[in-house]
Design an enzyme around this catalytic site. Structure first.
Site, PDB file in Angstrom:
ATOM      1  N   ILE A  56       0.823  -1.220   0.000  1.00 23.04           N
ATOM      2  CA  ILE A  56       0.000   0.000   0.000  1.00 23.04           C
ATOM      3  C   ILE A  56       0.853   1.264   0.000  1.00 23.04           C
ATOM      4  O   ILE A  56       0.328   2.363  -0.020  1.00 23.04           O
ATOM      5  CB  ILE A  56      -0.993   0.018   1.187  1.00 23.04           C
ATOM      6  CG1 ILE A  56      -0.264  -0.228   2.521  1.00 23.04           C
ATOM      7  CG2 ILE A  56      -2.102  -1.002   0.973  1.00 23.04           C
ATOM      8  CD1 ILE A  56      -1.155  -0.006   3.726  1.00 23.04           C
ATOM      9  N   GLY A  57       2.151   1.095   0.055  1.00 21.00           N
ATOM     10  CA  GLY A  57       3.008   2.274   0.005  1.00 21.00           C
ATOM     11  C   GLY A  57       4.431   1.853  -0.266  1.00 21.00           C
ATOM     12  O   GLY A  57       4.812   0.708  -0.033  1.00 21.00           O
ATOM     13  N   GLY A  59       8.598   3.643  -0.361  1.00 24.53           N
ATOM     14  CA  GLY A  59       9.392   4.846  -0.139  1.00 24.53           C
ATOM     15  C   GLY A  59      10.829   4.596  -0.493  1.00 24.53           C
ATOM     16  O   GLY A  59      11.148   3.617  -1.185  1.00 24.53           O
ATOM     17  N   PHE A  61      13.311   3.528   1.178  1.00 26.49           N
ATOM     18  CA  PHE A  61      14.053   2.397   1.747  1.00 26.49           C
ATOM     19  C   PHE A  61      13.256   1.109   1.829  1.00 26.49           C
ATOM     20  O   PHE A  61      13.754   0.111   2.322  1.00 26.49           O
ATOM     21  CB  PHE A  61      14.557   2.751   3.149  1.00 26.49           C
ATOM     22  CG  PHE A  61      15.535   3.882   3.144  1.00 26.49           C
ATOM     23  CD1 PHE A  61      16.845   3.673   2.751  1.00 26.49           C
ATOM     24  CD2 PHE A  61      15.134   5.156   3.499  1.00 26.49           C
ATOM     25  CE1 PHE A  61      17.748   4.715   2.719  1.00 26.49           C
ATOM     26  CE2 PHE A  61      16.033   6.213   3.479  1.00 26.49           C
ATOM     27  CZ  PHE A  61      17.345   5.994   3.081  1.00 26.49           C
ATOM     28  N   GLY A  62      12.011   1.115   1.431  1.00 28.90           N
ATOM     29  CA  GLY A  62      11.257  -0.126   1.569  1.00 28.90           C
ATOM     30  C   GLY A  62       9.812   0.061   1.174  1.00 28.90           C
ATOM     31  O   GLY A  62       9.465   0.986   0.446  1.00 28.90           O
ATOM     32  N   LYS A  79       5.367  -1.475   7.988  1.00 29.74           N
ATOM     33  CA  LYS A  79       6.400  -0.760   7.236  1.00 29.74           C
ATOM     34  C   LYS A  79       7.674  -1.577   7.305  1.00 29.74           C
ATOM     35  O   LYS A  79       8.191  -1.828   8.397  1.00 29.74           O
ATOM     36  CB  LYS A  79       6.596   0.642   7.837  1.00 29.74           C
ATOM     37  CG  LYS A  79       7.622   1.483   7.100  1.00 29.74           C
ATOM     38  CD  LYS A  79       7.538   2.943   7.502  1.00 29.74           C
ATOM     39  CE  LYS A  79       8.622   3.760   6.814  1.00 29.74           C
ATOM     40  NZ  LYS A  79       8.486   5.191   7.047  1.00 29.74           N
ATOM     41  N   ASP A 166       9.648  16.214   7.583  1.00 33.73           N
ATOM     42  CA  ASP A 166       9.397  15.761   6.198  1.00 33.73           C
ATOM     43  C   ASP A 166       7.903  15.892   5.877  1.00 33.73           C
ATOM     44  O   ASP A 166       7.243  14.949   5.448  1.00 33.73           O
ATOM     45  CB  ASP A 166       9.871  14.307   6.015  1.00 33.73           C
ATOM     46  CG  ASP A 166      10.014  13.923   4.535  1.00 33.73           C
ATOM     47  OD1 ASP A 166      10.020  14.837   3.679  1.00 33.73           O
ATOM     48  OD2 ASP A 166      10.130  12.722   4.239  1.00 33.73           O
TER      49      ASP A 166
END
Ligand SMILES: Nc1ncnc2c1ncn2[C@@H]1O[C@H](COP(=O)(O)OP(=O)(O)OP(=O)(O)O)[C@@H](O)[C@H]1O
Length: 370
Positions: A56-57, A59, A61-62, A79, A166
């Protein structure tokens, strides 16, 4: 979390003085209904406890996966990152932010096969996806309607002695189901304390800029360590971006050296009063307020909210929430990311490859936190 020139959002054209109907964007189709999830694989994390459902996402790094706990059948966001230098930071932040309304609940963390895992409350569509799902940028009134919640979350994070560092559209998400009109803040990989052990504000210091270039505050391009004012400035850029006010630096090349960062600084300053950035009075005013804040000054959050205040009629009629409140959005993975997931297939014999051993070593090295 990512130290990169973000390509998030769309090029929005020029700033406007009056509100117009925003232009259509490509729509998102890949929604997953929570009550219809079935798993067609045997990918499991956490000693077999969590079954992988979908990505579902993703980024820097992973990836973020939707998983189901086989003990309780509850869905979670997991995550998973490989040797992420930001991992320790993020765990510490989630621990400090426990109980904050608007921060997903943090349940557990573990490490498997050289990857770190964070088990988090599952929330819904992020603001970037929300805009894409709508097929258009938001009207100003719609974006302004979200401001009180956004500021409240930021204020609470700051009250716990942390700056997020961020802020961007993809790091705000709506809740699910009955929580779908609530916003949540995501991604605490760059979150850092701004107070020392005596509760005093840290001295101004420098470090290489980090965060997402598109939304980074002007001062960050000068390598000035983040403080509360930077979160607010990034929030203004986030708001501008979701409601079709162009960020004048959007098409600049990603800065790779000091000189390029200075160019970003100049354009983000937008002249002495910030007026070169945009003509929308609310954004101009909010940016001026950010610029007037000292490094260690506590922002006046209420005053900031008032800049974006809607009139009574607008406040009562404008509604901003996902059309599909019980759905999360599938994200497309790259081949190498899919291959990573196969390492967790319980039907496959798992061997710790040299690559994974190297990652663990790197992750445990003393320099890994910088
Ligand atoms: N708790 C959650 N529930 C649902 N979706 C989530 C959750 N956490 C993250 N996501 C989704 O995954 C995306 C990436 O998450 P996150 O920003 O934490 O990862 P990251 O690797 O730090 O990303 P980046 O490098 O882009 O900053 C988010 O934008 C969001 O869409």
């Amino acid at each position: 979390m990512g130290s990169k020139a973000s390509t998030e959002g769309e090029n929005t054209g020029e700033a406007e003085k009056t509100e117009t109907v925003p232009t259509p964007l490509p729509r998102l189709k890949n929604a997953i209904a929570l009550n219809q999830i079935t798993h067609a694989n045997d990918i499991r994390f956490g000693n077999g406890r969590f079954v992988y459902m979908d990505a579902i996402g993703r980024g820097g790094f992973g990836i973020v996966a939707m998983v189901v706990d086989t003990d309780t059948s509850n869905p979670y966001a997991m995550k998973m990152e490989r040797c992420a230098v930001s991992y320790k930071n993020e765990v510490e932040a989630y621990e400090k932010l426990m109980g904050v309304q608007g921060v997903p609940k943090f349940y557990s963390t573990f490490r498997e096969q050289g990857f770190t895992f964070l088990q988090l409350e599952l929330v819904g569509i992020n603001l970037l996806q929300f805009v894409r799902a709508k097929g258009r940028k938001l009207r100003r009134t719609e974006a302004f309607k979200l401001v009180p919640q956004m500021i409240d979350i930021l204020e609470q994070i700051h009250e716990r002695g942390l700056v997020h560092a961020d802020i961007k559209p993809a790091n705000f998400a709506f809740g699910l189901g009955s929580e779908c009109n609530r916003l949540y803040m995501l991604d605490f990989g760059f979150t850092s304390p701004f107070l020392d052990s005596d509760g005093e504000h840290l001295e101004a210091t420098t470090r290489p800029p980090r965060g997402t270039v598109l939304y980074m505050s002007a001062n960050q391009h000068l390598s000035i360590y983040n403080s509360r004012r930077d979160d607010l400035e990034s929030l203004v850029y986030t708001l501008m971006d979701i409601c079709k006010v162009s960020l004048p630096w959007r098409n600049l090349q990603a800065p790779t050296n000091r000189c390029a960062h200075h160019a970003y600084f100049d354009i983000k300053q937008g002249g002495t009063d910030g007026s070169k950035i945009c003509d929308v009075p609310e954004f101009k005013k909010a940016l001026m307020m950010c610029r007037a804040l000292e490094y260690d000054e506590k922002p006046n959050y209420e005053k900031f909210k008032r800049v974006f205040e809607l009139n009574i009629v607008q406040a009562a009629t404008v509604s901003v929430k996902p059309d599909l409140p019980d759905q999360v959005y599938r994200c497309n993975l790259r081949r190498e990311e899919e291959e990573v997931l196969l390492k967790f297939d319980i039907n496959k014999e798992v061997t710790e490859t040299a690559e994974i051993a190297e990652l663990i070593e790197l992750d445990n090295s003393p320099d890994a936190e910088d």
